[in-house]
Design a protein around this motif. Sequence first.
Motif, PDB file in Angstrom:
ATOM      1  N   GLY A   1     -26.236  16.174  21.816  1.00 17.06           N
ATOM      2  CA  GLY A   1     -26.514  14.841  21.314  1.00 17.06           C
ATOM      3  C   GLY A   1     -26.698  14.759  19.809  1.00 17.06           C
ATOM      4  N   GLU A   2     -26.342  13.601  19.246  1.00 16.31           N
ATOM      5  CA  GLU A   2     -26.539  13.301  17.834  1.00 16.31           C
ATOM      6  C   GLU A   2     -27.219  11.938  17.733  1.00 16.31           C
ATOM      7  OE1 GLU A   2     -25.942  15.310  15.443  1.00 16.31           O
ATOM      8  OE2 GLU A   2     -24.613  16.813  16.329  1.00 16.31           O
ATOM      9  N   GLY A   3     -27.741  11.629  16.557  1.00 15.06           N
ATOM     10  CA  GLY A   3     -28.365  10.323  16.348  1.00 15.06           C
ATOM     11  C   GLY A   3     -29.527  10.086  17.301  1.00 15.06           C
ATOM     12  N   ALA A   4     -29.438   9.000  18.068  1.00 20.53           N
ATOM     13  CA  ALA A   4     -30.507   8.669  19.018  1.00 20.53           C
ATOM     14  C   ALA A   4     -30.641   9.723  20.111  1.00 20.53           C
ATOM     15  CB  ALA A   4     -30.236   7.303  19.641  1.00 20.53           C
ATOM     16  N   MET A   5     -29.587  10.515  20.306  1.00 21.73           N
ATOM     17  CA  MET A   5     -29.604  11.567  21.336  1.00 21.73           C
ATOM     18  C   MET A   5     -29.930  12.933  20.744  1.00 21.73           C
ATOM     19  SD  MET A   5     -28.920  10.252  24.323  1.00 21.73           S
ATOM     20  CE  MET A   5     -28.148  11.510  25.349  1.00 21.73           C
ATOM     21  N   GLN A   6     -30.398  12.955  19.512  1.00 22.87           N
ATOM     22  CA  GLN A   6     -30.760  14.205  18.855  1.00 22.87           C
ATOM     23  C   GLN A   6     -31.797  14.958  19.695  1.00 22.87           C
ATOM     24  OE1 GLN A   6     -29.350  15.064  15.947  1.00 22.87           O
ATOM     25  NE2 GLN A   6     -30.425  16.973  15.638  1.00 22.87           N
ATOM     26  N   GLY A   7     -31.611  16.265  19.829  1.00 24.30           N
ATOM     27  CA  GLY A   7     -32.541  17.075  20.604  1.00 24.30           C
ATOM     28  C   GLY A   7     -32.245  17.093  22.084  1.00 24.30           C
TER      29      GLY A   7
END
Length: 266
Positions: free
Chosen positions: A137-143
């Motif tokens: 994930g990136e952005g809001a899905m980071q982590g």
Amino acid sequence: MIQFIGFALAIAMAFIAIRQLTGIGKRKVVVPEEDPFPKAWRGLLKDVVFYQKLDQQGKKRFEFKIQDFLANCMITGIETEVEDSDRVLIAASAVIPIFNFPDWAYRNLGEILLYADSFNEHYHTEGADRRILGMVGEGAMQGKMILSKRALHHDFTNHTDKHNTAVHEFVHLIDKSDGATDGVPELLLDHKYVLPWLKLIRENVEEIHKGKSDINPYAATNNQEFLAVTSEYFFERPELFQEKHPELYDYLHRMFGPHEPQAEAV
């Protein structure tokens, strides 16, 4: 004196930043090494060839790393139930590429979302263009990481291909741990090898474009996908990879350490 304090503070802040970016650091939950590994879980590792080739001491270390990973990462089912077999295989996928790094922890991962099957770029499990089997994930899905349950099990039971989606995604996380997902895992690759590695990528991508390579064409997408795809091949079919791509094999061996521990003596 003030200048010295300022310099010391800057060093301390830089050290903290590095620890946050890298996978090396203190875990949220520390699992005692003497904690018994559930016997039923050993049966769930029957298709994990990397684990099966380990001697007893290596297997014990692999098992501990599985417990350590599961204690520090949440796995959530999205319209599917998360079973022990899912947890164990996901954890095994995480352990394989970092098995030779005693202090590694995936500091840039907090939760894995497990989907029943493929999904699209909008994370939808229905409709067209559902071709994605794994994603970091990136952005809001980071982590977060998303994995397909079907692909997870298929990739471990099929011992003849060169693919493992979950291992692929964990290699992306390792690549990302130095602050940039760029196909150059600087935490694992000495600086003097970076330019030769990039040259080797270019040469192999040319071979892929010419149809003269058995490496999955997806590796030619960009440098980060080249690293992840060839790492799948490296861990899934090490002997074939060494035979077909000896120079690539040497570089990945340099990054990940001994990929195929010595089998237990009979």
